[in-house]
Design an enzyme around this catalytic site. Structure first.
Site, PDB file in Angstrom:
ATOM      1  N   GLU A 120      -4.968  17.044 -10.780  1.00 50.14           N
ATOM      2  CA  GLU A 120      -5.551  17.404 -12.079  1.00 50.14           C
ATOM      3  C   GLU A 120      -7.067  17.556 -12.008  1.00 50.14           C
ATOM      4  O   GLU A 120      -7.797  17.061 -12.858  1.00 50.14           O
ATOM      5  CB  GLU A 120      -5.156  16.348 -13.133  1.00 50.14           C
ATOM      6  CG  GLU A 120      -5.147  16.895 -14.561  1.00 50.14           C
ATOM      7  CD  GLU A 120      -4.486  15.966 -15.563  1.00 50.14           C
ATOM      8  OE1 GLU A 120      -3.330  15.578 -15.352  1.00 50.14           O
ATOM      9  OE2 GLU A 120      -5.143  15.626 -16.555  1.00 50.14           O
ATOM     10  N   LYS A 143       2.873  11.511 -11.241  1.00 44.28           N
ATOM     11  CA  LYS A 143       2.052  10.638 -12.099  1.00 44.28           C
ATOM     12  C   LYS A 143       2.834   9.368 -12.362  1.00 44.28           C
ATOM     13  O   LYS A 143       3.979   9.418 -12.835  1.00 44.28           O
ATOM     14  CB  LYS A 143       1.731  11.328 -13.425  1.00 44.28           C
ATOM     15  CG  LYS A 143       0.568  12.281 -13.340  1.00 44.28           C
ATOM     16  CD  LYS A 143       0.134  12.710 -14.728  1.00 44.28           C
ATOM     17  CE  LYS A 143      -1.015  13.681 -14.646  1.00 44.28           C
ATOM     18  NZ  LYS A 143      -1.369  14.231 -15.974  1.00 44.28           N
ATOM     19  N   ARG A 169       0.813  -1.230   0.000  1.00 45.57           N
ATOM     20  CA  ARG A 169       0.000   0.000   0.000  1.00 45.57           C
ATOM     21  C   ARG A 169       0.841   1.272   0.000  1.00 45.57           C
ATOM     22  O   ARG A 169       0.389   2.343   0.401  1.00 45.57           O
ATOM     23  CB  ARG A 169      -0.979   0.024   1.181  1.00 45.57           C
ATOM     24  CG  ARG A 169      -1.960  -1.125   1.173  1.00 45.57           C
ATOM     25  CD  ARG A 169      -3.214  -0.790   1.952  1.00 45.57           C
ATOM     26  NE  ARG A 169      -4.162  -1.878   1.872  1.00 45.57           N
ATOM     27  CZ  ARG A 169      -4.236  -2.854   2.758  1.00 45.57           C
ATOM     28  NH1 ARG A 169      -3.436  -2.866   3.810  1.00 45.57           N
ATOM     29  NH2 ARG A 169      -5.111  -3.817   2.609  1.00 45.57           N
TER      30      ARG A 169
END
Ligand code: NAD
Ligand code: GLY
Length: 380
Positions: free
Chosen positions: A236, A142, A120
């Site tokens: 975003e 990203k 995780r």
């Protein structure tokens, strides 16, 4: 050396930019929760830089293990992700083990996604070794992999704790890869930094010759732009970060439609930026003169000026998988003057078909099989 910061509150992190940083453990050590790291690299970058990085860390008392993946965009897949997960599990890496991505954007994206998902989430350090990854992909969190239906469709936002851009690694970067990185540098000028665009006009020849000071300044100004945008719109959701996608809606379609790895990312973005600029000009948002200026800059940077002729319908089909699609509508990043970009869904599909039709569109190849290395200037 120059240090910038990506300001994200508690999750803020530095970007160190300078020569020979791989040999300097002091930049990495403060970011390690325990003296052990797992390095992900590839078959090209590994032989060049993995021994240096491992020596540097070993001398500072840090244990390292490494995984070397096959090279290339075609390997930015579930299989590569699985290999990283398997290796992390086999080596019993723990939650405090830092994952280091050593390579270009492909390694950064896939290793970043592995770091986001293993146990995780484990700490991540990006050590970008291409121009493109130093000015763009290593910054901002990203991460992800490709799917046969589209680029980067699977992934996560996951910030690193450090970006270490060792500019000396660029000495071994092939020229075509260098040009690909310049496309993303020009993008920042076009979307939000007119003074930088003018600076690029003046200094492009020195940049292409890899003049160290010019190169360092281009990397710093690019990272500074990216860091500002990411700080403003990390996920975003506010419309600002989407503007970094100038040329990418078309560019991702080019990459997917041509087969991953045929067009380099920056080449596809360059051709995509010209398609977006063509649309902008036809909408009256930029002038003919401004369009010529963009074309000239990309041509001087050795980038392709014509997108492959995949056929308008195939382009539209591929672009329908774009991550910016909202309520079923393709959203385009277009230029609203030089140095300013705008996200819009209000573009007539007929106009998009026109710019993607050979003969009608100025930046589309007449021959469907055009290779990105063929830099034929557009006619008329
Ligand atoms: P890449 O990672 O494929 O690297 C290009 C080539 O250069 C590869 O063959 C690589 O092995 C080689 N290489 C890397 N460093 C080298 C060095 N120092 N010397 C010699 N060869 C070297 O491609 P890229 O252009 O770095 O990155 C493109 C990828 O980045 C694409 O997958 C794109 O989708 C992704 N990207 C992500 C973001 C983001 O925000 N995460 C932004 C832009 C692009
Ligand atoms: N390269 C686009 C972004 O990071 O948002």
């Amino acid at each position: 050396m120059k240090t910038l910061c990506v300001n994200l509150g508690k999750a803020s992190y530095p970007i160190h930019i300078g020569p020979d940083l791989l040999r300097q453990p002091q930049w990495i050590l403060p970011h390690l929760a325990q003296p052990s790291c797992f390095i992900v690299t590839n078959t090209t970058v590994g032989p060049l830089y993995l021994p240096t990085l491992q020596d540097t860390l070993a001398q500072a008392g840090v244990r390292t293990q490494a995984l070397t993946l096959p090279d290339g965009e075609a390997h930015k897949t579930r299989s590569a992700l699985n290999q990283i997960h398997d290796a992390l599990l086999t080596h019993r890496c723990e939650r405090q083990t830092t994952l280091i991505a050593l390579g270009g954007g492909v390694i950064g994206d896939v290793a970043g996604f592995a770091a986001a998902t293993y146990l995780r989430g484990v700490p991540l350090i990006q050590i970008p070794t291409t121009l493109l990854s130093q000015v763009d992909s290593s910054v901002g969190g990203k991460t992800g992999i490709n799917h046969p239906l589209g680029k980067n469709l699977l992934g996560a936002f996951y910030q690193p704790s450090l970006v270490l851009a060792d500019t000396s690694t660029l000495n071994t970067l092939p020229q075509r890869e260098f040009c690909s990185g310049v496309a993303e540098i020009i993008k920042y000028g076009l979307i939000r930094d007119l003074p930088f665009l003018h600076w690029l006009h003046q200094h492009l020849d020195a940049l292409m010759a890899r003049h160290p000071e010019t190169l360092a300044e281009a990397i710093e100004r690019s990272c500074s732009n990216k860091a500002e945008v990411v700080a403003e719109d990390e996920f975003e959701t506010r419309g600002t970060r989407a503007l970094l996608n100038l040329g990418h809606t078309f560019g991702h379609a080019i990459e997917t439609g041509s087969g991953y790895g045929v067009w380099l990312h920056g080449e596809a973005v360059a051709a995509g930026m010209l398609l977006a600029a063509d649309l902008s000009q036809r909408l009256g948002w930029i002038s003919e003169g401004e369009l010529t200026l963009i074309t000239t800059l990309l041509q001087r940077a050795g980038l392709p000026l014509r997108a492959p002729n995949l056929g308008p319908e195939r382009y539209l089909e591929l672009m329908a998988s774009d991550k910016k699609v909202a309520a079923g509508a393709i959203r385009y990043v277009l230029l609203d003057g030089l140095g300013q970009a705008k996200l819009t869904a209000h573009v007539d599909a007929g106009l998009v078909r026109q710019i993607l039709t050979p003969g009608n569109g100025r930046f589309i190849a007449l021959d469907g099989n055009v290779h990105p290395d063929t830099k034929t200037p557009p006619q008329g």
